[in-house]
Design a protein around this motif. Structure first.
Motif, PDB file in Angstrom:
ATOM      1  N   PRO A   3       0.833  -1.202   0.000  1.00 26.95           N
ATOM      2  CA  PRO A   3       0.000   0.000   0.000  1.00 26.95           C
ATOM      3  C   PRO A   3       0.871   1.257   0.000  1.00 26.95           C
ATOM      4  N   GLN A   4       0.275   2.389  -0.302  1.00 29.59           N
ATOM      5  CA  GLN A   4       0.980   3.670  -0.236  1.00 29.59           C
ATOM      6  C   GLN A   4       1.439   3.897   1.199  1.00 29.59           C
ATOM      7  N   ALA A   5       2.693   4.220   1.380  1.00 21.34           N
ATOM      8  CA  ALA A   5       3.251   4.417   2.720  1.00 21.34           C
ATOM      9  C   ALA A   5       3.113   5.872   3.150  1.00 21.34           C
ATOM     10  N   ASP A   6       2.673   6.061   4.380  1.00 16.49           N
ATOM     11  CA  ASP A   6       2.648   7.390   4.988  1.00 16.49           C
ATOM     12  C   ASP A   6       3.808   7.426   5.979  1.00 16.49           C
ATOM     13  N   ALA A  13       5.995   3.458  11.685  1.00 20.84           N
ATOM     14  CA  ALA A  13       5.873   2.239  10.879  1.00 20.84           C
ATOM     15  C   ALA A  13       5.067   1.181  11.629  1.00 20.84           C
ATOM     16  N   THR A  14       4.321   0.390  10.881  1.00 20.82           N
ATOM     17  CA  THR A  14       3.535  -0.702  11.451  1.00 20.82           C
ATOM     18  C   THR A  14       4.442  -1.830  11.915  1.00 20.82           C
ATOM     19  N   SER A  15       5.507  -2.074  11.145  1.00 17.50           N
ATOM     20  CA  SER A  15       6.419  -3.164  11.455  1.00 17.50           C
ATOM     21  C   SER A  15       7.823  -2.803  10.986  1.00 17.50           C
ATOM     22  N   ALA A  73       5.816  -6.094  -0.050  1.00 18.62           N
ATOM     23  CA  ALA A  73       7.168  -5.549  -0.114  1.00 18.62           C
ATOM     24  C   ALA A  73       7.361  -4.451   0.924  1.00 18.62           C
ATOM     25  N   ALA A  74       8.564  -4.391   1.475  1.00 21.57           N
ATOM     26  CA  ALA A  74       8.892  -3.338   2.440  1.00 21.57           C
ATOM     27  C   ALA A  74       8.878  -1.987   1.732  1.00 21.57           C
ATOM     28  N   LEU A 109      17.796  -1.750   7.865  1.00 27.54           N
ATOM     29  CA  LEU A 109      16.570  -1.640   8.639  1.00 27.54           C
ATOM     30  C   LEU A 109      15.454  -1.544   7.617  1.00 27.54           C
ATOM     31  N   VAL A 110      14.443  -2.372   7.790  1.00 27.89           N
ATOM     32  CA  VAL A 110      13.368  -2.499   6.811  1.00 27.89           C
ATOM     33  C   VAL A 110      12.058  -2.125   7.492  1.00 27.89           C
ATOM     34  N   TYR A 111      11.225  -1.330   6.805  1.00 20.96           N
ATOM     35  CA  TYR A 111       9.991  -0.819   7.406  1.00 20.96           C
ATOM     36  C   TYR A 111       8.784  -1.074   6.508  1.00 20.96           C
ATOM     37  N   TRP A 112       7.639  -1.342   7.168  1.00 19.84           N
ATOM     38  CA  TRP A 112       6.360  -1.499   6.489  1.00 19.84           C
ATOM     39  C   TRP A 112       5.327  -0.586   7.141  1.00 19.84           C
TER      40      TRP A 112
END
Length: 108
Positions: free
Chosen positions: A6-9, A14-16, A40-41, A95-98
């Motif tokens: 989804p579009q990231a804000d 971050a959610t995760s 995808a992150a 570091l990976v963010y969702w």
């Protein structure tokens, strides 16, 4: 099968998140990590703590592999959805963010 990211804000928390201490050790499928979202992150922050420039090879959600150089002692943020971080040479960490959208599926 992975969902579309989804579009990231990125103004929100971050959610995760997930930390990879050394991305040279193996290919990492970011859409299949246990207890992480099934897409995808949306942001990958690469960190180079070495004395030389290192490169990361990644696969975006839509497209072919990209190579991202990171100068010695620097960080670089990739803000396109990344589904795979490939085995690279050198000791880059990531570091990976969702960020969740309207719905969220989590890997078991």
């Amino acid at each position: 099968m992975a969902d579309a990211a989804p579009q990231a804000d990125t103004g929100r928390t971050a959610t995760s998140a997930h930390s990879i201490a050394d991305i040279s050790s193996a290919n990492v499928d970011l859409t299949a990590l246990s207890a992480k979202p099934v897409f995808a992150a949306q942001l990958v922050r690469l960190n180079n703590a070495s004395a030389g420039t290192l490169s990361a090879v990644m696969t975006p959600e839509n497209g072919s592999d990209i190579t991202v150089p990171v100068n010695a002692g620097q960080q670089y943020e990739v803000t396109v959805p990344i589904k795979t971080i490939k085995n690279t040479s050198g000791a880059l960490s990531a570091l990976v963010y969702w960020w969740a959208g309207a719905t969220l599926r989590i890997n078991k």
